[in-house]
Design a protein around this motif. Sequence first.
Motif, mmCIF file in Angstrom:
data_model
loop_
_atom_site.group_PDB
_atom_site.id
_atom_site.type_symbol
_atom_site.label_atom_id
_atom_site.label_comp_id
_atom_site.label_asym_id
_atom_site.label_seq_id
_atom_site.Cartn_x
_atom_site.Cartn_y
_atom_site.Cartn_z
ATOM 1 N N ILE A 9 0.870 -1.182 0.000
ATOM 2 C CA ILE A 9 0.000 0.000 0.000
ATOM 3 C C ILE A 9 0.901 1.225 0.000
ATOM 4 O O ILE A 9 1.864 1.294 0.773
ATOM 5 C CB ILE A 9 -0.932 -0.002 1.222
ATOM 6 C CG1 ILE A 9 -1.835 -1.237 1.175
ATOM 7 C CG2 ILE A 9 -1.749 1.289 1.296
ATOM 8 C CD1 ILE A 9 -2.567 -1.524 2.456
ATOM 9 N N ASP A 14 1.025 5.230 0.676
ATOM 10 C CA ASP A 14 0.379 6.381 1.306
ATOM 11 C C ASP A 14 1.106 7.621 0.806
ATOM 12 O O ASP A 14 2.291 7.819 1.089
ATOM 13 C CB ASP A 14 0.479 6.287 2.834
ATOM 14 C CG ASP A 14 -0.261 5.078 3.382
ATOM 15 O OD1 ASP A 14 -1.432 4.903 3.017
ATOM 16 O OD2 ASP A 14 0.338 4.324 4.175
ATOM 17 N N SER A 49 -3.767 10.717 -0.372
ATOM 18 C CA SER A 49 -4.360 9.597 -1.110
ATOM 19 C C SER A 49 -3.604 8.300 -0.818
ATOM 20 O O SER A 49 -2.471 8.317 -0.327
ATOM 21 C CB SER A 49 -4.381 9.888 -2.610
ATOM 22 O OG SER A 49 -3.061 10.001 -3.113
ATOM 23 N N THR A 50 -4.250 7.189 -1.117
ATOM 24 C CA THR A 50 -3.696 5.862 -0.884
ATOM 25 C C THR A 50 -3.887 5.017 -2.133
ATOM 26 O O THR A 50 -4.902 5.138 -2.814
ATOM 27 C CB THR A 50 -4.414 5.182 0.298
ATOM 28 O OG1 THR A 50 -4.214 5.986 1.465
ATOM 29 C CG2 THR A 50 -3.871 3.802 0.580
ATOM 30 N N GLU A 69 -3.629 0.929 -3.246
ATOM 31 C CA GLU A 69 -3.411 -0.474 -2.888
ATOM 32 C C GLU A 69 -2.956 -1.229 -4.123
ATOM 33 O O GLU A 69 -3.677 -1.274 -5.127
ATOM 34 C CB GLU A 69 -4.684 -1.094 -2.327
ATOM 35 C CG GLU A 69 -5.062 -0.547 -0.978
ATOM 36 C CD GLU A 69 -6.229 -1.288 -0.345
ATOM 37 O OE1 GLU A 69 -6.474 -2.465 -0.692
ATOM 38 O OE2 GLU A 69 -6.884 -0.673 0.508
ATOM 39 N N ALA A 76 5.858 9.229 -1.148
ATOM 40 C CA ALA A 76 5.021 8.078 -0.827
ATOM 41 C C ALA A 76 5.721 7.167 0.168
ATOM 42 O O ALA A 76 6.925 6.921 0.059
ATOM 43 C CB ALA A 76 4.678 7.294 -2.090
ATOM 44 N N GLN A 77 4.962 6.674 1.123
ATOM 45 C CA GLN A 77 5.426 5.663 2.077
ATOM 46 C C GLN A 77 4.811 4.343 1.665
ATOM 47 O O GLN A 77 3.611 4.267 1.377
ATOM 48 C CB GLN A 77 4.992 6.010 3.500
ATOM 49 C CG GLN A 77 5.841 7.066 4.166
ATOM 50 C CD GLN A 77 7.260 6.595 4.417
ATOM 51 O OE1 GLN A 77 8.196 7.205 3.924
ATOM 52 N NE2 GLN A 77 7.447 5.535 5.157
ATOM 53 N N ARG A 99 3.856 0.381 2.525
ATOM 54 C CA ARG A 99 3.605 -0.613 3.581
ATOM 55 C C ARG A 99 3.371 -1.962 2.908
ATOM 56 O O ARG A 99 2.451 -2.114 2.109
ATOM 57 C CB ARG A 99 2.366 -0.245 4.393
ATOM 58 C CG ARG A 99 2.520 1.013 5.214
ATOM 59 C CD ARG A 99 1.261 1.305 6.022
ATOM 60 N NE ARG A 99 0.223 1.867 5.151
ATOM 61 C CZ ARG A 99 -1.043 1.493 5.144
ATOM 62 N NH1 ARG A 99 -1.475 0.534 5.920
ATOM 63 N NH2 ARG A 99 -1.921 2.073 4.328
#
Length: 158
Positions: free
Chosen positions: A68, A70, A75-76, A78, A94-95, A97
Amino acid sequence: MIHIASLPAQPWKNGGGLTTEIAIDPPNASLEDFRWRVSMAKIERDGPFSAFPGITRWITLVEGNGFILDFSDGSTLEVTKPFEPHQFDGGLAAQCRLVNGPCRDLNVMARHDEVMRVAVARSRAPLPSMGHAVVSGHGVSIRLDDRHVLNAFVDRPF
Protein backbone atom coordinates in the motif's frame (compact mmCIF):
# COMPACT_ATOMS: atom_id res chain seq x y z
CA MET A 1 15.68 -10.20 -26.44
CA ILE A 2 16.90 -9.54 -22.89
CA HIS A 3 17.03 -12.15 -20.12
CA ILE A 4 16.01 -10.09 -17.08
CA ALA A 5 17.81 -12.32 -14.55
CA SER A 6 21.12 -11.60 -16.31
CA LEU A 7 20.83 -7.83 -15.76
CA PRO A 8 22.72 -6.26 -12.84
CA ALA A 9 20.87 -4.87 -9.82
CA GLN A 10 21.48 -1.27 -8.83
CA PRO A 11 20.46 0.81 -5.80
CA TRP A 12 17.12 2.61 -5.78
CA LYS A 13 17.32 6.36 -6.23
CA ASN A 14 16.76 6.74 -2.46
CA GLY A 15 19.07 3.83 -1.58
CA GLY A 16 16.28 1.85 0.14
CA GLY A 17 16.55 -1.27 -2.00
CA LEU A 18 17.66 -2.72 -5.32
CA THR A 19 16.18 -2.50 -8.80
CA THR A 20 16.99 -4.08 -12.15
CA GLU A 21 16.80 -1.65 -15.05
CA ILE A 22 15.31 -3.43 -18.06
CA ALA A 23 15.18 -0.51 -20.50
CA ILE A 24 15.83 3.23 -20.55
CA ASP A 25 15.45 5.85 -23.26
CA PRO A 26 17.58 7.40 -24.45
CA PRO A 27 20.17 4.65 -23.98
CA ASN A 28 22.66 5.48 -21.21
CA ALA A 29 20.39 8.17 -19.74
CA SER A 30 20.57 8.88 -16.02
CA LEU A 31 17.73 8.89 -13.48
CA GLU A 32 17.51 12.66 -14.01
CA ASP A 33 17.30 12.84 -17.81
CA PHE A 34 15.51 9.72 -19.12
CA ARG A 35 12.40 10.00 -21.32
CA TRP A 36 11.07 6.63 -20.20
CA ARG A 37 12.39 3.77 -18.08
CA VAL A 38 11.28 0.24 -17.17
CA SER A 39 12.66 -1.62 -14.15
CA MET A 40 11.85 -4.47 -11.77
CA ALA A 41 12.35 -4.18 -8.01
CA LYS A 42 12.02 -6.35 -4.96
CA ILE A 43 10.42 -4.59 -1.99
CA GLU A 44 11.64 -6.24 1.19
CA ARG A 45 10.50 -3.81 3.89
CA ASP A 46 8.27 -0.83 4.61
CA GLY A 47 9.74 2.54 3.73
CA PRO A 48 9.72 5.53 1.40
CA PHE A 49 9.39 5.26 -2.35
CA SER A 50 11.80 7.28 -4.46
CA ALA A 51 10.31 10.54 -5.72
CA PHE A 52 10.57 11.36 -9.43
CA PRO A 53 9.24 14.92 -10.02
CA GLY A 54 7.90 15.44 -13.54
CA ILE A 55 7.42 11.69 -14.04
CA THR A 56 4.28 9.59 -14.44
CA ARG A 57 4.68 6.11 -12.94
CA TRP A 58 2.89 2.83 -13.49
CA ILE A 59 3.53 0.08 -10.99
CA THR A 60 2.50 -3.55 -11.42
CA LEU A 61 2.69 -6.30 -8.80
CA VAL A 62 4.32 -9.41 -10.27
CA GLU A 63 5.08 -11.51 -7.17
CA GLY A 64 3.94 -11.59 -3.53
CA ASN A 65 0.99 -10.12 -1.64
CA GLY A 66 1.65 -6.52 -2.60
CA PHE A 67 1.84 -3.21 -0.79
CA ILE A 68 0.00 0.00 0.00
CA LEU A 69 1.32 3.44 -0.93
CA ASP A 70 0.38 6.38 1.31
CA PHE A 71 0.99 9.64 -0.61
CA SER A 72 1.85 13.06 0.76
CA ASP A 73 -1.43 14.46 -0.65
CA GLY A 74 -3.43 12.09 1.61
CA SER A 75 -4.36 9.60 -1.11
CA THR A 76 -3.70 5.86 -0.88
CA LEU A 77 -3.00 3.25 -3.56
CA GLU A 78 -3.41 -0.47 -2.89
CA VAL A 79 -1.21 -2.58 -5.15
CA THR A 80 -2.38 -6.06 -4.18
CA LYS A 81 -3.72 -7.63 -7.39
CA PRO A 82 -1.05 -9.20 -9.63
CA PHE A 83 -0.61 -7.99 -13.22
CA GLU A 84 -2.73 -4.84 -12.79
CA PRO A 85 -0.85 -1.60 -13.66
CA HIS A 86 -1.53 1.39 -11.38
CA GLN A 87 -0.70 4.92 -12.54
CA PHE A 88 0.37 7.74 -10.21
CA ASP A 89 2.35 10.98 -10.05
CA GLY A 90 5.97 10.00 -9.43
CA GLY A 91 6.70 13.40 -7.87
CA LEU A 92 4.49 12.75 -4.83
CA ALA A 93 6.27 11.58 -1.70
CA ALA A 94 5.02 8.08 -0.83
CA GLN A 95 5.43 5.66 2.08
CA CYS A 96 5.17 1.97 1.25
CA ARG A 97 3.60 -0.61 3.58
CA LEU A 98 4.04 -4.27 2.66
CA VAL A 99 1.07 -6.63 2.83
CA ASN A 100 2.32 -9.82 4.47
CA GLY A 101 5.89 -10.14 3.24
CA PRO A 102 8.23 -9.11 0.44
CA CYS A 103 7.06 -8.67 -3.13
CA ARG A 104 8.36 -7.86 -6.59
CA ASP A 105 7.03 -5.12 -8.85
CA LEU A 106 7.53 -3.79 -12.33
CA ASN A 107 7.91 -0.01 -12.74
CA VAL A 108 7.29 1.98 -15.90
CA MET A 109 8.19 5.66 -15.73
CA ALA A 110 7.83 8.38 -18.35
CA ARG A 111 8.20 12.15 -18.43
CA HIS A 112 4.83 13.88 -18.17
CA ASP A 113 5.20 15.13 -21.76
CA GLU A 114 5.61 11.58 -23.13
CA VAL A 115 2.42 9.72 -24.03
CA MET A 116 3.10 6.24 -22.67
CA ARG A 117 0.63 3.35 -22.91
CA VAL A 118 0.98 0.63 -20.29
CA ALA A 119 -1.17 -2.50 -20.24
CA VAL A 120 -1.01 -6.16 -19.31
CA ALA A 121 -2.35 -8.51 -21.96
CA ARG A 122 -3.17 -12.20 -21.83
CA SER A 123 -0.98 -13.93 -24.34
CA ARG A 124 0.40 -17.37 -25.02
CA ALA A 125 2.61 -16.13 -27.84
CA PRO A 126 6.15 -17.52 -27.60
CA LEU A 127 7.91 -14.14 -27.56
CA PRO A 128 9.00 -12.88 -25.21
CA SER A 129 9.51 -16.09 -23.28
CA MET A 130 9.09 -16.07 -19.50
CA GLY A 131 11.69 -13.94 -17.74
CA HIS A 132 12.59 -12.11 -20.95
CA ALA A 133 11.89 -8.67 -22.43
CA VAL A 134 11.84 -7.41 -25.98
CA VAL A 135 13.01 -3.78 -26.12
CA SER A 136 12.74 -1.26 -28.96
CA GLY A 137 13.18 2.50 -29.23
CA HIS A 138 9.43 2.84 -28.63
CA GLY A 139 9.03 0.63 -25.57
CA VAL A 140 9.16 -2.86 -24.13
CA SER A 141 7.21 -6.13 -23.85
CA ILE A 142 7.90 -8.30 -20.79
CA ARG A 143 6.65 -11.84 -20.18
CA LEU A 144 5.38 -11.84 -16.56
CA ASP A 145 4.20 -15.47 -16.41
CA ASP A 146 2.86 -18.11 -18.80
CA ARG A 147 -0.28 -16.03 -19.55
CA HIS A 148 0.57 -12.35 -19.04
CA VAL A 149 2.70 -9.86 -20.99
CA LEU A 150 3.24 -6.26 -19.93
CA ASN A 151 3.47 -3.85 -22.87
CA ALA A 152 4.72 -0.29 -22.37
CA PHE A 153 5.06 1.84 -25.48
CA VAL A 154 5.38 5.49 -26.39
CA ASP A 155 2.22 6.38 -28.31
CA ARG A 156 3.91 8.50 -30.98
CA PRO A 157 6.94 8.14 -33.24
CA PHE A 158 10.15 9.87 -32.19
